[in-house]
Design an enzyme around this catalytic site. Structure first.
Site, PDB file in Angstrom:
ATOM      1  N   GLN A   1       4.245   9.815   5.974  1.00 21.37           N
ATOM      2  CA  GLN A   1       5.669   8.412   5.207  1.00 21.37           C
ATOM      3  C   GLN A   1       6.117   9.746   4.168  1.00 21.37           C
ATOM      4  O   GLN A   1       5.207   9.964   2.866  1.00 21.37           O
ATOM      5  CB  GLN A   1       4.052   7.709   4.537  1.00 21.37           C
ATOM      6  CG  GLN A   1       4.775   6.511   3.586  1.00 21.37           C
ATOM      7  CD  GLN A   1       3.723   5.998   3.173  1.00 21.37           C
ATOM      8  OE1 GLN A   1       2.906   6.685   1.841  1.00 21.37           O
ATOM      9  NE2 GLN A   1       3.201   4.680   2.439  1.00 21.37           N
TER      10      GLN A   1
ATOM     11  N   SER B   1       1.364  13.991   3.095  1.00 22.08           N
ATOM     12  CA  SER B   1       0.336  14.072   3.980  1.00 22.08           C
ATOM     13  C   SER B   1       0.713  14.167   5.423  1.00 22.08           C
ATOM     14  O   SER B   1       1.698  13.655   6.345  1.00 22.08           O
ATOM     15  CB  SER B   1      -1.080  12.756   4.238  1.00 22.08           C
ATOM     16  OG  SER B   1      -0.815  12.295   2.780  1.00 22.08           O
TER      17      SER B   1
ATOM     18  N   GLU C   1      -1.219  -0.585   4.350  1.00 21.85           N
ATOM     19  CA  GLU C   1      -2.030   0.686   4.182  1.00 21.85           C
ATOM     20  C   GLU C   1      -3.536  -0.065   3.719  1.00 21.85           C
ATOM     21  O   GLU C   1      -4.292   0.904   3.598  1.00 21.85           O
ATOM     22  CB  GLU C   1      -0.651   1.443   4.082  1.00 21.85           C
ATOM     23  CG  GLU C   1      -1.223   3.060   3.602  1.00 21.85           C
ATOM     24  CD  GLU C   1      -0.513   3.474   2.510  1.00 21.85           C
ATOM     25  OE1 GLU C   1       0.589   3.161   2.054  1.00 21.85           O
ATOM     26  OE2 GLU C   1      -0.691   5.023   2.136  1.00 21.85           O
TER      27      GLU C   1
HETATM   28  C1  LIG Z   1      -5.038  11.212  -0.575  1.00 19.84           C
HETATM   29  C2  LIG Z   1      -3.689  11.389  -0.510  1.00 19.84           C
HETATM   30  C3  LIG Z   1      -2.298  11.242   0.569  1.00 19.84           C
HETATM   31  C4  LIG Z   1      -1.048  10.850  -0.197  1.00 19.84           C
HETATM   32  N1  LIG Z   1      -0.454  10.528   0.759  1.00 19.84           N
HETATM   33  C5  LIG Z   1       1.152  10.239   0.820  1.00 19.84           C
HETATM   34  C6  LIG Z   1       1.581  10.288   1.788  1.00 19.84           C
HETATM   35  O1  LIG Z   1       1.908  10.459   2.848  1.00 19.84           O
HETATM   36  N2  LIG Z   1       3.311   9.947   1.854  1.00 19.84           N
HETATM   37  C7  LIG Z   1       3.544   8.937   0.351  1.00 19.84           C
HETATM   38  O2  LIG Z   1       4.899   9.037  -0.171  1.00 19.84           O
HETATM   39  N3  LIG Z   1       2.945   9.354  -0.807  1.00 19.84           N
HETATM   40  C8  LIG Z   1       1.699   9.646  -0.539  1.00 19.84           C
HETATM   41  N4  LIG Z   1       0.865  10.173  -1.822  1.00 19.84           N
HETATM   42  C9  LIG Z   1       1.141   9.374  -3.347  1.00 19.84           C
HETATM   43  C10 LIG Z   1       0.517   8.533  -4.189  1.00 19.84           C
HETATM   44  O3  LIG Z   1       1.399   7.397  -3.706  1.00 19.84           O
HETATM   45  C11 LIG Z   1       0.803   8.967  -5.116  1.00 19.84           C
HETATM   46  O4  LIG Z   1       0.456   9.748  -6.134  1.00 19.84           O
HETATM   47  C12 LIG Z   1       0.197   7.264  -6.332  1.00 19.84           C
HETATM   48  O5  LIG Z   1       1.160   6.638  -5.648  1.00 19.84           O
HETATM   49  C13 LIG Z   1       0.897   7.597  -7.783  1.00 19.84           C
HETATM   50  O6  LIG Z   1       1.575   8.296  -7.895  1.00 19.84           O
HETATM   51  P1  LIG Z   1       2.243   9.677  -8.826  1.00 19.84           P
HETATM   52  O7  LIG Z   1       1.112  11.082  -8.173  1.00 19.84           O
HETATM   53  O8  LIG Z   1       3.174   9.296  -9.387  1.00 19.84           O
HETATM   54  O9  LIG Z   1       1.214   9.167 -10.294  1.00 19.84           O
HETATM   55  P2  LIG Z   1       1.840   8.241 -11.541  1.00 19.84           P
HETATM   56  O10 LIG Z   1       2.748   7.320 -10.900  1.00 19.84           O
HETATM   57  O11 LIG Z   1       3.003   9.177 -11.697  1.00 19.84           O
HETATM   58  O12 LIG Z   1       1.100   7.395 -12.391  1.00 19.84           O
HETATM   59  C14 LIG Z   1       0.225   8.589 -12.857  1.00 19.84           C
HETATM   60  C15 LIG Z   1      -1.304   7.613 -13.895  1.00 19.84           C
HETATM   61  O13 LIG Z   1      -0.138   6.497 -14.681  1.00 19.84           O
HETATM   62  C16 LIG Z   1      -0.649   5.365 -14.412  1.00 19.84           C
HETATM   63  N5  LIG Z   1       0.024   4.120 -14.096  1.00 19.84           N
HETATM   64  C17 LIG Z   1       1.859   4.007 -14.124  1.00 19.84           C
HETATM   65  N6  LIG Z   1       2.116   3.209 -13.739  1.00 19.84           N
HETATM   66  C18 LIG Z   1       1.339   2.359 -14.474  1.00 19.84           C
HETATM   67  C19 LIG Z   1       1.475   1.279 -14.736  1.00 19.84           C
HETATM   68  N7  LIG Z   1       2.652   0.357 -14.393  1.00 19.84           N
HETATM   69  N8  LIG Z   1       0.195   0.451 -14.721  1.00 19.84           N
HETATM   70  C20 LIG Z   1      -0.974   0.988 -15.102  1.00 19.84           C
HETATM   71  N9  LIG Z   1      -1.177   2.154 -15.160  1.00 19.84           N
HETATM   72  C21 LIG Z   1       0.016   3.187 -14.644  1.00 19.84           C
HETATM   73  C22 LIG Z   1      -0.855   5.384 -12.782  1.00 19.84           C
HETATM   74  O14 LIG Z   1      -2.056   4.794 -12.515  1.00 19.84           O
HETATM   75  C23 LIG Z   1      -1.806   6.988 -13.206  1.00 19.84           C
HETATM   76  O15 LIG Z   1      -2.976   7.313 -13.426  1.00 19.84           O
HETATM   77  C24 LIG Z   1      -0.561  10.469  -1.723  1.00 19.84           C
HETATM   78  C25 LIG Z   1      -1.333  10.589  -2.586  1.00 19.84           C
HETATM   79  C26 LIG Z   1      -2.754  10.653  -2.314  1.00 19.84           C
HETATM   80  C27 LIG Z   1      -3.777  11.248  -3.405  1.00 19.84           C
END
Ligand SMILES: Cc1cc2nc3c(=O)[nH]c(=O)nc-3n(C[C@H](O)[C@H](O)[C@H](O)COP(=O)(O)OP(=O)(O)OC[C@H]3O[C@@H](n4cnc5c(N)ncnc54)[C@H](O)[C@@H]3O)c2cc1C
Length: 393
Positions: A128, A163, A246
């Site tokens: 993804q 992933s 998902e």
């Molecule tokens: C095990 C695992 C597998 C994954 N696999 C994939 C994959 O295969 N492909 C892929 O594309 N992605 C993947 N991801 C990524 C995942 O989708 C993102 O990590 C997730 O969407 C959060 O984005 P970020 O890490 O950029 O955090 P951020 O968006 O930067 O968030 C940081 C913090 O701010 C908070 N926050 C942000 N916006 C808001 C809001 N509007 N209101 C309240 N709180 C908010 C969040 O909750 C979080 O605590 C994976 C993640 C994990 C942990």
């Protein structure tokens, strides 16, 4: 909703259990956690066996090569597979659980002919490509650009947290096709072959020691327009379909495993002695085990509700967000309970305790509150779509 199993469902359970009992002993040993290529081949071999026996794509419609099982047969399948120790979907997860189902609803007949059978047989591994360094929760802020040039899109940018990107054949890729449109309206969903020139995959090492996550770099990668799913700039709607799968049933197998792990913790509490008495004698530990089991039972009931809703409407609604939010919290508390049961022993090496890999489980549990949309984002979805609260600005 009638929660009792019909005669047909009971027969399905017995046949499946028989097949698993005779087939699983022939399976090669599972490769090590960090042998991603080995895991890919091992999972594919298992997927091929499921395919040959008619169990691949258990919940996919028959006309798309699946078994067309009822929602309850699907749950029975997940329960029996966990109970008898069948391989879980690791690198086959994206293809089977959300890319394939998205294609079924949104792709052309020609695209489906190219991909669905390969996914069901384990020949096509998907990843993804949604998240980017500057676009996670705010996914619509993604900036990987796709510029139309004749019959191709020319894609440049970066994805992250992909992933199993290092072993994938195809990627469900979100790109920005109209940088001037409002951010949700300029996105397109593409099928991206991972062997195209200009793609570079770099694994990332994580806190738990593994490197299943990758960064994926795109440098003027030419993806045929024929690989577009849905209309140009309609990718946000298609991505929401992907998310509904998902967040819907994708974690059911893991929920069943968690019930088993809780039983293991209860057993451990009876064996471990702290301050001269078994941990089990501590009222607060027994109370938390009871609460967690009751909550896992409630999550199982919620799963049945979500699955039967999906059977009626085709997709899982915000019930998937309710499930994921609550389940992430249950997993976090399981980690704390393990720590409480073991006390100081949690930093010692004891063979029978090490075998449970409680530290690894605790680290992996943290990912449930982040993957597929963080817990805060699930709260926003529930607030807006279930409780009717005003939209986030
Ligand atoms: C095990 C695992 C597998 C994954 N696999 C994939 C994959 O295969 N492909 C892929 O594309 N992605 C993947 N991801 C990524 C995942 O989708 C993102 O990590 C997730 O969407 C959060 O984005 P970020 O890490 O950029 O955090 P951020 O968006 O930067 O968030 C940081 C913090 O701010 C908070 N926050 C942000 N916006 C808001 C809001 N509007 N209101 C309240 N709180 C908010 C969040 O909750 C979080 O605590 C994976 C993640 C994990 C942990």
């Amino acid at each position: 909703m009638d929660l009792r199993l019909t005669d047909d469902e009971l027969r399905f359970r017995a046949e499946l259990a028989d097949w698993l009992r005779t087939t699983l002993p022939d399976l090669d040993p599972r490769p090590a956690d960090d042998d991603y290529l080995g895991l890919r081949h091992w999972e594919a071999a298992w997927q091929q066996r499921l395919y040959d026996a008619g169990y691949a794509g258990i919940h996919w419609p028959r006309e798309f090569g699946g078994r067309g099982a009822t929602p309850f047969e699907h749950l029975i399948y997940l329960e029996e597979s966990q109970r008898l120790g069948a391989p879980e979907a690791g690198c086959t997860f994206v293809g089977l659980l959300h890319a394939g189902p998205t294609l079924i609803l949104e792709a052309t007949a020609e695209q489906n002919a190219r991909h669905l059978d390969g996914i069901l047989r384990g020949d096509q591994i998907w990843c993804q490509g949604f998240s980017e360094p500057g676009a996670g929760s705010d996914l619509a802020a993604l900036s990987t650009r796709a510029i139309r040039d004749g019959d191709d899109y020319v894609v440049t940018g970066q994805k992250i947290w992909t992933s199993f990107g290092q072993v994938a054949d195809f990627c469900e890729l979100l790109v920005r096709t109209d940088p001037d449109a409002p951010k949700h309206r300029g996105i397109t969903w593409l099928i991206c072959p991972m062997d195209l020139p200009g793609i570079e995959v770099r694994p990332i090492r994580t806190a738990s020691g593994g490197s299943e996550f990758c960064e994926v770099f795109f440098d003027e990668v030419r993806i045929p327009v024929a690989n577009r799913v849905g209309a140009e700039n309609d990718g946000w709607r298609v991505a929401m379909v992907t998310f509904s799968f998902e967040r819907g049933t994708g974690f059911v197998g893991s929920l069943i495993a968690t019930s088993r792990e809780l039983a293991e913790l209860a057993e451990l509490a009876r064996r471990v002695t702290r301050r001269g008495a078994p941990a089990w004698d501590d009222d607060s530990i027994r109370r938390e085990i009871g609460h967690l089991q009751a909550e896992l039972d409630a999550l199982w009931a919620l799963t049945k509700r979500n699955v039967s809703q999906a059977a009626r409407t085709g997709i899982v609604g915000p019930g998937g967000s309710v499930f994921k939010l609550y389940y992430a919290d249950v997993l976090r508390r399981m980690g704390e309970l393990a720590q409480q049961v073991l006390g100081r022993l949690s930093i010692a090496h004891l063979d029978d305790v090490d075998a449970l890999d409680l530290g690894g489980r605790r680290l992996r549990a943290l990912t449930m509150g982040i993957a597929a949309g963080t817990s805060q984002i699930q709260r926003n979805i529930i607030g807006e779509r279930v409780l009717g609260l005003p939209k986030e600005r």
